[in-house]
Design an enzyme around this catalytic site. Sequence first.
Site, PDB file in Angstrom:
ATOM      1  N   TYR A 140      -4.687   5.917 -21.574  1.00  0.00           N
ATOM      2  CA  TYR A 140      -5.430   4.837 -22.252  1.00  0.00           C
ATOM      3  C   TYR A 140      -6.201   5.406 -23.444  1.00  0.00           C
ATOM      4  O   TYR A 140      -7.271   5.984 -23.305  1.00  0.00           O
ATOM      5  CB  TYR A 140      -6.397   4.132 -21.291  1.00  0.00           C
ATOM      6  N   PRO A 188      -4.728  -8.879 -12.982  1.00  0.00           N
ATOM      7  CA  PRO A 188      -4.861 -10.067 -12.124  1.00  0.00           C
ATOM      8  C   PRO A 188      -5.051 -11.358 -12.923  1.00  0.00           C
ATOM      9  O   PRO A 188      -4.867 -12.442 -12.387  1.00  0.00           O
ATOM     10  CB  PRO A 188      -6.103  -9.761 -11.275  1.00  0.00           C
ATOM     11  N   LEU A 189      -5.405 -11.200 -14.204  1.00  0.00           N
ATOM     12  CA  LEU A 189      -5.530 -12.383 -15.069  1.00  0.00           C
ATOM     13  C   LEU A 189      -4.286 -12.575 -15.928  1.00  0.00           C
ATOM     14  O   LEU A 189      -4.316 -13.311 -16.926  1.00  0.00           O
ATOM     15  CB  LEU A 189      -6.763 -12.236 -15.975  1.00  0.00           C
ATOM     16  N   GLY A 190      -3.197 -11.908 -15.552  1.00  0.00           N
ATOM     17  CA  GLY A 190      -1.985 -12.010 -16.376  1.00  0.00           C
ATOM     18  C   GLY A 190      -2.270 -11.542 -17.797  1.00  0.00           C
ATOM     19  O   GLY A 190      -1.799 -12.156 -18.749  1.00  0.00           O
TER      20      GLY A 190
HETATM   21  N1  LIG Z   1      -1.047   0.727 -13.374  1.00  0.00           N
HETATM   22  C1  LIG Z   1      -0.621   0.152 -14.458  1.00  0.00           C
HETATM   23  O1  LIG Z   1       0.509   0.339 -14.899  1.00  0.00           O
HETATM   24  C2  LIG Z   1      -1.554  -0.750 -15.226  1.00  0.00           C
HETATM   25  C3  LIG Z   1      -1.052  -1.614 -16.204  1.00  0.00           C
HETATM   26  C4  LIG Z   1      -1.946  -2.455 -16.866  1.00  0.00           C
HETATM   27  C5  LIG Z   1      -3.291  -2.429 -16.541  1.00  0.00           C
HETATM   28  N2  LIG Z   1      -3.757  -1.569 -15.584  1.00  0.00           N
HETATM   29  C6  LIG Z   1      -5.192  -1.531 -15.212  1.00  0.00           C
HETATM   30  O2  LIG Z   1      -5.533  -2.827 -14.732  1.00  0.00           O
HETATM   31  C7  LIG Z   1      -6.677  -3.305 -15.450  1.00  0.00           C
HETATM   32  C8  LIG Z   1      -6.621  -4.810 -15.563  1.00  0.00           C
HETATM   33  O3  LIG Z   1      -5.453  -5.249 -16.209  1.00  0.00           O
HETATM   34  P1  LIG Z   1      -5.442  -5.800 -17.705  1.00  0.00           P
HETATM   35  O4  LIG Z   1      -6.741  -5.466 -18.348  1.00  0.00           O
HETATM   36  O5  LIG Z   1      -4.212  -5.294 -18.325  1.00  0.00           O
HETATM   37  O6  LIG Z   1      -5.249  -7.361 -17.536  1.00  0.00           O
HETATM   38  P2  LIG Z   1      -6.143  -8.524 -16.932  1.00  0.00           P
HETATM   39  O7  LIG Z   1      -7.237  -7.979 -16.120  1.00  0.00           O
HETATM   40  O8  LIG Z   1      -5.213  -9.468 -16.299  1.00  0.00           O
HETATM   41  O9  LIG Z   1      -6.702  -9.241 -18.251  1.00  0.00           O
HETATM   42  C9  LIG Z   1      -7.496  -8.601 -19.194  1.00  0.00           C
HETATM   43  C10 LIG Z   1      -7.633  -9.517 -20.375  1.00  0.00           C
HETATM   44  O10 LIG Z   1      -8.321 -10.701 -19.972  1.00  0.00           O
HETATM   45  C11 LIG Z   1      -9.456 -10.934 -20.780  1.00  0.00           C
HETATM   46  N3  LIG Z   1     -10.502 -11.480 -19.903  1.00  0.00           N
HETATM   47  C12 LIG Z   1     -11.110 -10.880 -18.859  1.00  0.00           C
HETATM   48  N4  LIG Z   1     -11.977 -11.717 -18.276  1.00  0.00           N
HETATM   49  C13 LIG Z   1     -11.933 -12.873 -18.969  1.00  0.00           C
HETATM   50  C14 LIG Z   1     -12.612 -14.111 -18.861  1.00  0.00           C
HETATM   51  N5  LIG Z   1     -13.506 -14.327 -17.885  1.00  0.00           N
HETATM   52  N6  LIG Z   1     -12.328 -15.082 -19.758  1.00  0.00           N
HETATM   53  C15 LIG Z   1     -11.417 -14.885 -20.736  1.00  0.00           C
HETATM   54  N7  LIG Z   1     -10.734 -13.724 -20.886  1.00  0.00           N
HETATM   55  C16 LIG Z   1     -10.994 -12.725 -20.003  1.00  0.00           C
HETATM   56  C17 LIG Z   1      -9.821  -9.587 -21.354  1.00  0.00           C
HETATM   57  O11 LIG Z   1     -10.501  -9.773 -22.571  1.00  0.00           O
HETATM   58  P3  LIG Z   1     -11.432  -8.637 -23.252  1.00  0.00           P
HETATM   59  O12 LIG Z   1     -10.580  -7.404 -23.310  1.00  0.00           O
HETATM   60  O13 LIG Z   1     -11.727  -9.220 -24.574  1.00  0.00           O
HETATM   61  O14 LIG Z   1     -12.614  -8.450 -22.421  1.00  0.00           O
HETATM   62  C18 LIG Z   1      -8.435  -8.949 -21.523  1.00  0.00           C
HETATM   63  O15 LIG Z   1      -7.863  -9.394 -22.731  1.00  0.00           O
HETATM   64  C19 LIG Z   1      -6.605  -2.567 -16.793  1.00  0.00           C
HETATM   65  O16 LIG Z   1      -7.853  -2.554 -17.455  1.00  0.00           O
HETATM   66  C20 LIG Z   1      -6.137  -1.199 -16.356  1.00  0.00           C
HETATM   67  O17 LIG Z   1      -7.227  -0.429 -15.900  1.00  0.00           O
HETATM   68  C21 LIG Z   1      -2.897  -0.742 -14.927  1.00  0.00           C
END
Ligand SMILES: NC(=O)c1ccc[n+]([C@@H]2O[C@H](COP(=O)([O-])OP(=O)(O)OC[C@H]3O[C@@H](n4cnc5c(N)ncnc54)[C@H](OP(=O)(O)O)[C@@H]3O)[C@@H](O)[C@H]2O)c1
Length: 334
Positions: free
Chosen positions: A57, A210-212
């Site tokens: 990252y 989890p939020l897609g």
């Molecule tokens: N193991 C793997 O291969 C892998 C792959 C992907 C991710 N991950 C991990 O999983 C974590 C979570 O996944 P993710 O960040 O990809 O996706 P996510 O949690 O599904 O969604 C994150 C996105 O949602 C937005 N968001 C969060 N809360 C919100 C709310 N209450 N209202 C509106 N928008 C909101 C964030 O905006 P802002 O950024 O503007 O706050 C960001 O754009 C990552 O941070 C990473 O640590 C692991």
Amino acid sequence: MKYTKFANTNIELSKIGLGCMGMSAAYGEDKDDKESIATLERSIELGINFWDTADIYGKGVNEELISQVLKNNRDKIFIATKFGFRMPNDTGNSFSGDIYIDCSPKHIKEAVEKSLKRLKVDVIDLYYAHRIDPNIPLEDTIGAMSELVKEGKIKYLGLSECTADELKKAHDIHPISALQSEYSLLYREVEKEILPLTKKLEITFVPFAPLGRGLMSNKLDISSLSNNDFRKNLPRYKGEYLENNMKLSQALEELAINKNATTAQLAIAWVIAQSDNIIPIPGTKKRKYLESNVGSVNLNLDSSDLEKIEDILKMYPNVGPRYSARENKFVKKS
Ligand SMILES: NC(=O)c1ccc[n+]([C@@H]2O[C@H](COP(=O)([O-])OP(=O)(O)OC[C@H]3O[C@@H](n4cnc5c(N)ncnc54)[C@H](OP(=O)(O)O)[C@@H]3O)[C@@H](O)[C@H]2O)c1
């Protein structure tokens, strides 16, 4: 905050963790280290004790950012990081075209030293293989990780995006404590085999995205995504799939409003409701989202709510593949 046991240990982790990737990588230009640091600090105040990062990252930048808050709060945070994704010569942008997997024992030994240094910690609580390396026997990868436990450099082993067979095999070599894979209202593949298996083996299941990746908040303004936002290349963010997914999140919002909740809270609470060994790690770099998302822990979804969600999902099934061909080659199922 509510807490739950980590794997088969007595360690109590918060029912949701904090995904830190977006603070330094993947999601466009609007990075703000000051706000990210404030978000990390606020997460501690709110009772979150589980942060998720990876060496890829921002190619170490995210681990360094986190270390600024971790250094004065080491006893309060269970820190998880990952190794395995690399760039040629370890240069270039993380997640750009020529990324590859290296889970060789040689690389693991080097990667852990770099992560320890960047995080400024003596030991990593949870160390994941970010993907399974098809060119390295699983025995060698898990063997090298278990050596790190003996050396006191890591405490627990995790895998990300493996098959059920790989998980069983790895667990026989050394206990696997956490499996991190994508799981959300948009992607439920893990329900078939992986999730029941983690429960059986007393492995904590950590849903990522989890939020897609923001779609399930019903707040994402697609037109505002910058050109280098990783999501711009994903099928779900384009054309007919995007149309379906926007309608889906709008329909979920109606249900959320009836529950005095936000759509994001509903989406996270749905994931939490699926099994008691689940700790999702919604990602955010903003205090306002974090403070709101924490509310998902207290949002109880009864069987009627869960049925309504299933009905809505059936109305909008055309969610699209989760990855484009480039990312798909690193996972076993699309
Ligand atoms: N193991 C793997 O291969 C892998 C792959 C992907 C991710 N991950 C991990 O999983 C974590 C979570 O996944 P993710 O960040 O990809 O996706 P996510 O949690 O599904 O969604 C994150 C996105 O949602 C937005 N968001 C969060 N809360 C919100 C709310 N209450 N209202 C509106 N928008 C909101 C964030 O905006 P802002 O950024 O503007 O706050 C960001 O754009 C990552 O941070 C990473 O640590 C692991």
